[in-house]
Design an enzyme around this catalytic site. Structure first.
Site, PDB file in Angstrom:
ATOM      1  N   HIS A   1       4.687   2.499  -5.392  1.00  0.00           N
ATOM      2  CA  HIS A   1       5.583   1.368  -5.660  1.00  0.00           C
ATOM      3  C   HIS A   1       6.183   0.786  -4.371  1.00  0.00           C
ATOM      4  CE1 HIS A   1       5.371   1.805  -9.934  1.00  0.00           C
ATOM      5  NE2 HIS A   1       5.885   3.020  -9.931  1.00  0.00           N
TER       6      HIS A   1
HETATM    7 ZN   LIG Z   1       4.115   6.511 -12.276  1.00  0.00          ZN
END
Ligand SMILES: [Zn+2]
Length: 1018
Positions: free
Chosen positions: A156
Site C-alpha cells: 500500500h
Molecule cells: Zn492485505
C-alpha cells in the site's frame, strides 16, 4: 522485547551445501522486524508482530527451516528506498526514531491506517532490505527461490505516502533495485493479497518493464483501499499500457477455484507472453480461509441448522485454502526458470496465515502441491475474468479473440462511422423479428400516440389481427430474442453460417393465435440500452389505459419473462383495481430474476398470488386449493394465538383459579420473602490492593469455593417445562428463591429450601411457573435498587418485570413484536438498556409512557450482551456477533451515526462482555474459546487487555455459549465464574488469570450458560 529462544537455537546454517539436492530455497527472517509495534497498546491491532513469528514457528515445526538457506536481512539504504519513494517520505519515516509517543501518535494520525513507534523505521528498513537481499540471492543463483518473512508489509505504500500498515514498498523497491543495478530486464509482480496494492501500481504505472498483476477484493471500490484505480479498467499508462493488470473480485468469499481459474485464464498466459527474468509475489495471506467453527441458526430459540462454517481472515473474508496458495506458487514456479520470491504482505488470522505460508514454502522446497479436487469457478469469477480479458486482450495476444479495440467499440454508432453502414444488433433483431411475425402471424406494430414513447419503442410493440374485438387479451412482456453467435477466433467477427436468432416467445404466440377468441399485445424489451425500466413501466401503463381498457375483451392474461415480470408487477401495483377486475391470470417465467412481489396491500397480494402461475407449476384444482387455504389459515391462527403477546399487567391472585395451580402458596411465599427483603448496598472500596493483600484475599476465596457443596436433596428439579435460557437468584439472605426463564417464555420459580407432598404423599420440590412472555426469555436480572423487581427480556419484543411484593407482572417496555431482545441491563431500575438481534440498543425509561423509547443501531449484527459500568454509568459495553466488543459513552450516542469510543476485534463472535461490579474491568467471552479481561483506564477512557485465557467455553450441541460472569460483590477479590464443557464450573482470578477453583460433581448433568450467584461471600 525478549526474542524467542528458538530464534537463536534453531538458526539455520547459511551454507548451500547443507540443503537438500535439487531446489535451494532461501529464507529471510529477522526477529528485529517484530519491534515495530502499536504504542496504543489498549487496542489489539491486526498487523501484529506475532504474524512473522507465527510463520517462523510453523516453518520450524515442520522442519522446513532446516532445509532452507537463511539469507540475512539488512537495513535498506536511503539510495535504494529512493528508487521507489520520494525523499520527503524517507526523511519522515526515519525521523520517527527519536520522536516522543505523542509526536508519533500525531504523525500516525496524519496517515491512513498507520501506527508508529521508535523502532518502526528499523523494522521497515529491515523488511525492505530483506526482500532486496532475497531477490538478489535468487538472481545471482545462490538460491533458486525464497520466502521473505517480513513486516511491516509494503504494497500500500505509495511514492510519497505510508498507508494501510505499510511504510516502505518492499517489493517495489526490490524490483527497482534489480532493474537499475543488476541487469534484470523484466520483472513480473503478482499480488495475491486480498487488497489492491495501490502503492505498487502507482510506482510502476508508467514502467513497461515491470508487470504488476493484482487479484483482489474490490466490491465496486467499497473495499480497502477503496479506490477505482483498483478496477480492471486501469491498465497502465503510455508505453506501459497492459502492464498493469487488475483482477477485481466483486464480492468476498472467493475460493481456490476462482483463483486457479484467474491464474489459468489471465495470469499465466500473460506471464508467459511477457517472459520475466524473475517473479516476485506480494504474498499476503488475508484471502485465506480461516479455522472451521460450529455455526448454527437460532430461530425461535431452536437450533435449527448446524453446519461447519469457516471464519476466514478477519479482514479479507475470502476462502483460499493452503492448498490453493500452494497451487498458485507451483504455477508461478514454472516461470523465469524458477526464479521466484514470495514476500509477505497481509494476513491477519495467525492460524491460516502460518498454514498458508507453510504450504507455499513446501512447494518452493520442491514438494508437490496437495490435490485440489475438481475446480469449479463461480459466476462472479467467470464474469470478472471475462471483463479483464476483454480489456487486456488489446495488449496481450494470448488473450485473443476478445480483442475488440476499445476505440472501435466507442465509435460503433451510425453517426460516427463515415463510409460504413453500422447497425446496432438490437435494431437488427427488432427489424427481423417484426418482419417474421408479420409474415407468419400477420402481427403489426401497435400505434402509440405518445410521441416520446413512440420514438423509444418504435416497432417494439406488436399486436395480432383484430385484437380489439377478441374476448380474451394476452399481454406479453419479454426481452429481445437471443442471438447466439459463433466467433471467428482470429478476427473476432461473427461466423454467420453458424449464428442464429432464437425467439422462444413464438411458442406462446403460436398457441394464442390459433384460438379465434384470443388477441395479443407483444412487447419486446430492448435490452441493455437507454430505454430504462421506468420508461418501460410507463409504456405498459400507457398500453393498459389506451388499448387494453378500451378493447372489448373482458378477460386479460399477463405473461412476463425475466425482467418483464418485474415491469408487470409494477403495472399491477399502479392499476390495482382495474387490473384485479380484468386480469384472470398472470404467468411469470422469471428465469434468473427473482419472482417479483407486489405491495403489501393484503387484497392485492392475495389476488396476485392466486392469479399467479409460474412456469413448471401446475395450478391446483379449485377444491384442493380451497382446502389448502383453509388449512393454512387455521395453522396461522393457532401460531398467531400462541405467539400473541401478554398485554398489560398481570396480577396473581391469592385464590387459585388463575388457571395455574399453587398460585395461592406462591403469593403467601412472596409475602414472607419480601417482608424480609434486604436492600443491596454495594460499597465501592478501592481495590488497588498490594500484591500481598491480593494473595490473602485470593486464598480466602479459594477456601470458600472449596467448601461449597452441591445440594443433593433432589436428583433434579424441573423448574420450567422447556429448556432454560437464563437464571437468577433472589438477593435475600435467609431464603433461596431461584428463578429461570425458558425457551417458550415460561418464568419458573423454585424455593430451594422448600419441600411439599404431592398427591401420592411423595416429597416434592416447591416450584411455580407462569407465562408472561410468549417466546424465549433471553435474560433476567433483579433491579439493583429494588430486590423485589425481577426484570426479564424476551424474543417477543417485550421487557417485563415481576414485582414480588405485589405479585404482579408489569409491562416495562413494549417494542415491535418482531424485535428479539437478547439482553438487558439497568443501574437505577428505571432506565433499561436492552439489546436485540438486529444489532440495536433500545433505551427505555419505564416512568415514561409505553410508546416513548430510543433506538440506536450500534452493530450490523446481533448484540448478544450489553453491560453498563456500575460506577461510571455513562459507559456501556456491547458484545456482538460481528466479532467486536465496543465501548460507548452514552452522552455521545448520536442517533444517526453512533461512534464507539473503542472497538476491540475478537477472532470469533463475542458472546458476552460484562463490567466488573466496581467498573474497573471487563471480561469478554468469544466464539474462539477465549476469555479476555480488559482493564479500564478511567482517565484515558481506554481499555487495556490484561489477560487472555484459553478456555473451552462453547457448549457445542447446546445453543447458548458459556458466559464469564463476575462475582457480584464489588469488595471481594476480583474473580469470575464460567462453565466448561467437562460439566464443571471454573472460577478464575481477574488479576492474574489463574484458576482459583474448579467445581465439579457427577451430579451435574448440564451447566447453565450464565450463572446467577447468591452474594454469600464477604
Ligand atoms: Zn492485505
Amino acid at each position: 522485547m525478549a526474542m524467542d529462544q528458538m530464534d537463536i537455537d534453531d538458526a539455520p546454517s547459511t551454507t548451500v551445501s547443507d540443503s537438500v539436492r535439487g531446489t535451494v530455497t532461501g529464507l529471510v527472517y529477522d526477529p528485529r522486524m517484530r519491534l515495530h509495534g502499536n504504542i496504543y497498546e489498549d487496542e489489539h491491532h491486526p498487523e501484529d508482530p506475532k504474524r512473522i513469528s507465527a510463520i517462523y514457528k510453523a516453518l520450524l515445526g515442520s522442519s522446513c527451516v532446516k532445509r532452507m538457506v537463511r539469507i540475512p536481512a539488512r537495513e535498506a539504504t536511503r539510495e535504494e528506498v529512493l528508487l521507489a519513494h520520494a525523499k520527503e517520505h524517507w526523511d519522515k519515516i526515519i525521523s520517527t526514531v527519536d520522536k516522543s509517543d505523542e509526536q508519533l501518535q500525531r504523525m500516525a494520525n496524519g496517515y491512513n491506517s498507520i501506527y508508529l513507534n521508535n523502532e518502526s523505521a528499523l523494522s521497515a528498513r529491515l523488511a525492505c532490505g530483506g526482500v532486496i537481499e532475497m531477490c538478489l540471492s535468487v538472481v545471482k543463483g545462490n538460491v533458486n527461490n525464497g520466502f521473505a518473512n517480513v513486516r511491516p508489509p509494503g504494497h500500500h505504500a505509495e511514492p510519497g505516502q505510508a498507508m494501510g500498515f505499510c511504510l516502505f514498498n518492499n517489493v517495489a523497491v526490490a524490483a527497482r533495485c534489480l532493474r537499475r543495478h543488476h541487469n534484470v530486464e523484466r520483472v513480473f509482480i503478482l499480488d495475491w493479497d486480498i487488497h489492491h496494492g495501490n502503492g505498487t501500481q502507482k510506482i510502476f504505472y508508467d514502467d513497461p518493464d515491470v508487470v504488476y498483476c493484482s487479484i483482489h477484493r474490490y466490491e465496486n471500490a467499497r473495499f480497502y483501499p477503496g479506490d477505482e484505480e483498483a478496477n480492471y479498467t486501469h491498465v497502465g499508462r503510455n508505453g506501459a499500457r497492459g502492464k498493469t493488470i487488475n483482477i477485481p473480485w466483486p464480492r468476498k468469499g472467493m475460493t481456490d477455484s476462482d483463483y486457479i481459474y484467474a491464474f489459468n485464464r489471465i495470469v499465466m498466459p500473460i506471464a508467459y507472453e511477457f517472459g520475466p527474468n524473475i517473479v516476485i509475489v506480494s504474498a499476503g495471506f488475508d484471502a485465506a480461509r480461516g479455522e472451521e467453527t460450529l455455526f448454527g441458526n437460532i430461530v425461535d430459540g431452536q437450533f435449527l441448522k448446524r453446519r461447519m462454517m469457516t471464519l476466514g481472515d478477519p479482514i479479507g473474508e475470502n476462502d483460499v485454502t493452503p492448498a490453493g496458495f500452494a497451487h498458485m506458487t507451483s504455477l508461478l514456479k514454472n516461470l523465469a526458470g524458477g526464479k521466484l520470491v514470495l514476500a509477505l504482505e497481509g494476513g491477519y488470522n495467525l492460524n491460516s496465515l502460518s498454514k498458508s505460508a507453510l504450504a507455499c514454502v513446501k512447494v518452493l522446497l520442491g514438494e508437490d502441491p496437495p490435490d485440489l479436487g475438481p475446480i469449479s469457478p463461480s459466476k462472479d469469477c467467470i464474469e470478472t475474468v471475462h471483463q479483464v480479458t476483454k480489456i487486456q486482450s488489446q495488449y496481450w495476444k494470448c488473450l485473443a479473440p476478445n480483442n475488440i479495440d476499445e476505440g472501435e467499440e466507442i465509435t460503433l454508432t451510425i453517426a460516427k462511422a463515415p463510409g460504413k453502414m453500422v447497425i446496432n444488433m438490437t435494431e437488427m433483431l427488432r427489424i427481423i423479428r417484426a418482419r417474421g411475425l408479420l409474415t407468419k402471424y400477420s402481427m403489426v406494430p401497435l400505434p402509440i400516440s405518445d410521441e416520446r414513447l413512440a420514438t423509444k419503442f418504435y416497432e417494439h410493440v406488436l399486436c395480432s389481427k383484430k385484437m380489439y374485438e377478441k374476448k380474451v387479451l394476452f399481454l406479453f412482456v419479454h426481452e429481445m430474442p437471443d442471438f447466439r453467435a459463433d466467433m471467428k477466433a482470429h478476427t473476432n467477427s461473427v461466423n454467420h453460417s453458424r449464428s442464429y436468432m432464437v425467439d422462444s416467445m413464438v411458442y406462446y404466440i403460436e398457441n394464442v393465435v390459433q384460438n379465434p377468441d384470443y388477441g395479443i399485445i407483444d412487447v419486446a424489451i430492448p435490452s441493455g440500452d437507454s430505454r430504462t425500466r421506468s420508461d418501460l413501466v410507463e409504456l405498459l401503463v400507457y398500453l393498459w389505459d389506451n388499448h387494453i381498457q378500451i378493447a372489448s375483451a373482458d378477460r386479460v392474461v399477463l405473461l412476463g419473462a425475466s425482467i418483464g415480470c418485474h415491469c408487470l408487477a409494477t403495472l399491477i401495483n399502479d392499476r390495482e383495481q382495474l387490473v384485479m377486475s380484468k386480469v384472470i391470470c398472470s404467468i411469470l417465467i422469471p428465469g434468473d430474476c427473482p419472482v417479483p412481489a407486489v405491495t403489501k396491500r393484503p387484497t392485492l397480494t392475495s389476488w396476485y398470488y392466486e392469479s399467479l402461475r409460474l412456469r413448471g407449476v401446475q395450478p391446483d384444482s379449485q377444491e384442493a386449493k380451497r382446502k389448502r387455504d383453509e388449512e393454512r389459515l387455521k395453522i396461522e391462527q393457532i401460531a398467531k394465538a400462541k405467539r400473541a403477546r401478554v398485554k398489560g399487567n398481570v396480577v396473581l391472585k391469592a385464590e387459585d383459579g388463575e388457571g395455574i395451580e399453587g398460585t395461592e402458596s406462591f403469593v403467601t411465599y412472596l409475602e414472607g420473602l419480601t417482608k424480609n427483603a434486604v436492600v443491596i448496598k454495594k460499597e465501592f472500596t478501592d481495590n488497588d490492593e498490594t500484591e500481598e493483600e491480593n494473595k490473602i484475599k485470593a486464598n480466602h476465596i479459594k477456601n470458600v469455593y472449596k467448601n461449597l457443596k452441591i445440594s443433593t436433596d433432589w436428583p433434579s428439579v424441573k423448574v420450567t417445562p422447556e429448556r432454560i435460557y437464563c437464571a437468577a437468584v433472589h438477593p435475600n439472605s435467609d431464603k433461596i428463591l431461584a428463578s429461570c426463564g425458558d425457551k417458550m417464555g415460561w418464568l419458573g420459580f423454585w424455593d430451594a429450601n422448600g419441600k411439599a407432598f404431592d398427591e401420592d404423599e411423595e416429597l416434592m420440590p416447591v416450584t411455580w411457573k407462569y407465562r408472561f412472555h410468549t417466546r424465549t426469555i433471553s435474560s433476567m436480572m433483579y433491579s439493583p435498587t429494588d430486590s423485589n423487581r425481577l426484570f426479564t427480556s424476551a424474543y417477543d419484543g417485550m421487557i417485563r418485570f415481576f414485582d414480588l411484593e405485589k405479585a404482579t407482572s408489569v409491562e416495562a417496555h413494549v417494542s415491535d413484536e418482531n424485535t428479539l431482545f437478547t439482553c438487558l441491563d439497568t443501574i437505577d431500575g428505571n432506565v433499561i438498556y436492552c439489546s436485540n438481534i438486529g444489532g440495536q440498543l433500545e433505551i427505555k425509561d419505564i416512568r415514561e409512557p409505553i410508546s416513548s423509547f430510543t433506538v440506536h443501531q450500534l452493530h450490523d449484527r446481533k448484540i448478544g450482551c450489553v453491560s453498563i459500568n456500575p460506577v461510571k454509568n455513562d459507559y456501556l459495553v456491547t458484545a456482538s456477533l460481528d466479532r467486536t466488543m465496543r465501548l460507548w459513552d452514552l452522552r455521545k450516542l448520536s442517533k444517526d451515526d453512533p461512534q464507539s469510543l473503542e472497538g476491540v476485534i475478537h477472532y470469533g463472535a463475542v458472546t458476552s462482555a460484562y463490567w466488573r461490579p466496581d467498573g474497573k474491568q471487563i471480561v469478554s467471552t468469544s466464539f474462539n474459546d477465549k476469555i479476555r479481561v480488559f482493564d479500564y483506564n478511567e482517565s484515558s477512557e481506554e481499555l487495556e487487555e490484561r489477560l487472555t485465557i484459553q478456555h473451552n467455553n462453547q457448549t457445542g450441541k447446546w445453543v447458548t455459549m458459556f458466559r464469564s460472569t463476575w462475582h457480584p460483590n464489588p469488595s471481594v477479590y476480583p474473580h469470575f465464574v464460567v462453565g466448561n464443557m467437562k460439566r464443571a464450573v471454573d472460577i478464575f482470578s481477574a488479576i492474574d488469570g489463574r484458576a482459583l477453583c474448579i467445581l465439579h460433581s457427577n451430579e451435574l448433568t448440564a451447566i447453565p450458560g450464565k450463572y446467577g450467584s447468591a452474594e454469600s461471600i464477604h
